[in-house]
Motif scaffolding. Structure first.
Motif, mmCIF file in Angstrom:
data_model
loop_
_atom_site.group_PDB
_atom_site.id
_atom_site.type_symbol
_atom_site.label_atom_id
_atom_site.label_comp_id
_atom_site.label_asym_id
_atom_site.label_seq_id
_atom_site.Cartn_x
_atom_site.Cartn_y
_atom_site.Cartn_z
ATOM 1 N N ALA A 27 34.935 33.239 16.907
ATOM 2 C CA ALA A 27 35.337 34.262 17.878
ATOM 3 C C ALA A 27 36.856 34.365 17.860
ATOM 4 O O ALA A 27 37.557 33.366 17.661
ATOM 5 N N ALA A 28 37.371 35.570 18.080
ATOM 6 C CA ALA A 28 38.808 35.797 17.951
ATOM 7 C C ALA A 28 39.624 35.057 19.003
ATOM 8 O O ALA A 28 40.784 34.702 18.769
ATOM 9 N N ASP A 29 39.055 34.823 20.177
ATOM 10 C CA ASP A 29 39.831 34.243 21.274
ATOM 11 C C ASP A 29 39.778 32.714 21.319
ATOM 12 O O ASP A 29 40.249 32.097 22.277
ATOM 13 N N VAL A 45 38.938 26.696 12.219
ATOM 14 C CA VAL A 45 39.454 27.068 10.903
ATOM 15 C C VAL A 45 39.036 28.497 10.592
ATOM 16 O O VAL A 45 37.861 28.852 10.705
ATOM 17 N N ASP A 46 39.996 29.331 10.192
ATOM 18 C CA ASP A 46 39.684 30.704 9.810
ATOM 19 C C ASP A 46 38.984 30.718 8.459
ATOM 20 O O ASP A 46 39.485 30.172 7.469
ATOM 21 N N ALA A 47 37.811 31.353 8.429
ATOM 22 C CA ALA A 47 37.052 31.475 7.182
ATOM 23 C C ALA A 47 36.053 32.610 7.334
ATOM 24 O O ALA A 47 34.987 32.440 7.920
ATOM 25 N N LEU A 52 30.225 36.531 11.150
ATOM 26 C CA LEU A 52 29.509 36.329 9.895
ATOM 27 C C LEU A 52 28.120 35.757 10.145
ATOM 28 O O LEU A 52 27.947 34.812 10.915
ATOM 29 N N ALA A 53 27.117 36.325 9.482
ATOM 30 C CA ALA A 53 25.744 35.836 9.628
ATOM 31 C C ALA A 53 25.614 34.466 8.988
ATOM 32 O O ALA A 53 26.302 34.135 8.008
ATOM 33 N N LYS A 54 24.720 33.647 9.541
ATOM 34 C CA LYS A 54 24.507 32.291 9.028
ATOM 35 C C LYS A 54 24.196 32.310 7.535
ATOM 36 O O LYS A 54 24.660 31.440 6.776
ATOM 37 N N GLU A 55 23.432 33.291 7.088
ATOM 38 C CA GLU A 55 23.017 33.348 5.697
ATOM 39 C C GLU A 55 24.197 33.607 4.752
ATOM 40 O O GLU A 55 24.100 33.348 3.548
ATOM 41 N N VAL A 60 31.898 31.606 2.299
ATOM 42 C CA VAL A 60 33.233 31.304 2.843
ATOM 43 C C VAL A 60 33.536 29.807 2.833
ATOM 44 O O VAL A 60 34.510 29.374 3.433
ATOM 45 N N VAL A 61 32.703 29.027 2.167
ATOM 46 C CA VAL A 61 32.937 27.577 2.140
ATOM 47 C C VAL A 61 34.269 27.242 1.487
ATOM 48 O O VAL A 61 35.003 26.362 1.956
#
Length: 380
Positions: A27-29, A45-47, A52-55, A60-61
C-alpha cells in the motif's frame, strides 16, 4: 504463515534475538520502517505495483531481492537469513551468495506435496524449491511428516533438516465459557461445527459442508471463518455455496469473513467440534489453536495434523475425503458429553507442549550454531 512469522519474531525478540522482517510494500501509505517492539522491526520494500495479484509475485522477486540487499548493506551486518515460503527462499538464496550469509528456510507448503493432493503448482515453483533446499544451511520442518516429504520428494540432506514445530499463544487460546462465547457470536444452544481457513480447494470446506449435510440435524450450524484466497478462491466460494444449497443446508452454513487472529479464540470456544479437512497440511495451526481452547478436532489424516491430533484421545483423524466419515466422528462427539469433555481436556494438555518461546529458543540455538559452520555451497 503471517501468524507464524509475527509470533516467532516477537518471541525471538523477547529471547534477545533482534530481527528485521522484510515484506513487499502493498500500500502506498505504508511507512518505510515499523518498529513493532524492541528487537522486532518490519521493513517495507518496493517491488512492483502495490495492488499486485498474488499470482504475479514471482515476477517481482528480483526487484524485492535487490531492495532487501541494499537495505542490508546500508544498515549493517546480520548473522543469518531466514526465508519463509518459496518466494522468500528465492530471494534468500541469492542474498546468501551475495553477502555470504547462512540461509535458514521454512517453506510452510511444498509444491510437490500439493501436487500429490491434486493441487498442482507451476514447474518454476518446484524448480525453485529444489534449488533453495539444495543450498539452505538449515531447512526447518514443522513436523516429522514434513521432514520426510523434504527428504523423499526433494532429496533434502537429512543432516540439514531440523524439526521445529510452531507454538500457540496460550494467553489468547485457552479454554473458556462456551455459553458466553456463543452469546458473543450470536449463536444459540444448538450443535456448532467450526471451519477456519482460506476458502480454496486445498482447505476442503466442501467436505465440511458435506459432513454437515450427512449429519442430518436441522439444528446444527457450520460456522466457516475465512475468505476466498488465490486465483481460484472466488470460484471455490461460489462452488461451496452451491453445494450447500444442493445439499439442503444453505441456511445452516454461516460464512464469516477473516477475523483478527486473537478473536478466533471466541469461535473455537463456541464450537462443539472443529473440522479440518485439508488435502494437505504441513502443520495445521488451526487444529492446535482449537485444541488449546479445549475444542475437539476432526481432521484429515495428512501432514502435521497426524502429530497434532491424537486419534481417539484428543479428536479424530479421517482417512480419505468422504464427508460421511467426518460426520460419523462429529456425531459421536455431539452425542456423548463425557467423550467430548475427555477429548477436550486431553487436547488442552497436548497443546500445552507447543509454545512460541520454545520455538524461539530452538531457533536461537540454531542461529548461533550457524555462525561457526561453513556455508553449504551450490551451483548458482
Amino acid at each position: 504463515m503471517n501468524v507464524y512469522v509475527r509470533e516467532l519474531v516477537s518471541s525471538l525478540a523477547q529471547a534477545g534475538v533482534r530481527s528485521q522482517v522484510y515484506v513487499r510494500r502493498w500500500a502506498a501509505d505504508l511507512p518505510d520502517v515499523v518498529d513493532v517492539e524492541p528487537g522486532f522491526r518490519v521493513v517495507h520494500v518496493d517491488a512492483g505495483p502495490h495492488d499486485l495479484a498474488k499470482e504475479s509475485l514471482p515476477e517481482v522477486v528480483e526487484e524485492f531481492t535487490d531492495g532487501v540487499t541494499r537495505d542490508l548493506l546500508e544498515h549493517g551486518p546480520v548473522d543469518a537469513l531466514h526465508a519463509n515460503y518459496w518466494l522468500s527462499g528465492v530471494a534468500g538464496h541469492r542474498i546468501k551468495h551475495t553477502l555470504g550469509l547462512p540461509l535458514v528456510s521454512t517453506f510452510h507448503t511444498l509444491a510437490r506435496v500439493k501436487a500429490e493432493a491434486c493441487d498442482p503448482e507451476p514447474q518454476r515453483r518446484i524448480d525453485a524449491e529444489t534449488e533453495v533446499i539444495g543450498c539452505s544451511d538449515v531447512i526447518l520442518a514443522n513436523s516429522p511428516t514434513e521432514a520426510a516429504q523434504l527428504r523423499t520428494l526433494y532429496g533434502a540432506d537429512p543432516s540439514r533438516i531440523e524439526i521445529v514445530p510452531p507454538g500457540v499463544d496460550h494467553a489468547f487460546f485457552s479454554p473458556g465459557d462456551r455459553r458466553g462465547a456463543r452469546a458473543a457470536l450470536g449463536l444459540g444452544d444448538h450443535p456448532v461445527l467450526l471451519f477456519v481457513g482460506r476458502i480454496q480447494p486445498l482447505k476442503g470446506l466442501d467436505v465440511a459442508i458435506g459432513a454437515l449435510a450427512e449429519l442430518g440435524d436441522p439444528d446444527a450450524v457450520l460456522v466457516a471463518v475465512g475468505g476466498p484466497s488465490g486465483a481460484d478462491g472466488p470460484a471455490e466460494l461460489a462452488r461451496v455455496q452451491r453445494l450447500a444449497l444442493e445439499r439442503g443446508v444453505a441456511d445452516q452454513v454461516r460464512f464469516v469473513p477473516p477475523q483478527p487472529h486473537h478473536l478466533l479464540s471466541t469461535y473455537y470456544r463456541a464450537a462443539d467440534v472443529t473440522v479440518v479437512p485439508s488435502r494437505s497440511e504441513s502443520f495445521g495451526l488451526v487444529a492446535l489453536e482449537s485444541a488449546a481452547c479445549g475444542t475437539p478436532v476432526v481432521a484429515a489424516a495428512v501432514g502435521g495434523l497426524r502429530t497434532l491430533v491424537d486419534d481417539g484421545a484428543t479428536g479424530f483423524l479421517v482417512d480419505g475425503r468422504d464427508p460421511a466419515d467426518y460426520a460419523g466422528h462429529v456425531r459421536r462427539i455431539l452425542a456423548d458429553d463425557r467423550l467430548a469433555t475427555t477429548l477436550g481436556d486431553a487436547a488442552v494438555a497436548l497443546a500445552r507442549g507447543y509454545t512460541w518461546s520454545t520455538t524461539a529458543g530452538r531457533l536461537r540455538r540454531l542461529y548461533a550454531d550457524l555462525s561457526v559452520r561453513s556455508l553449504v555451497d551450490c551451483a548458482v
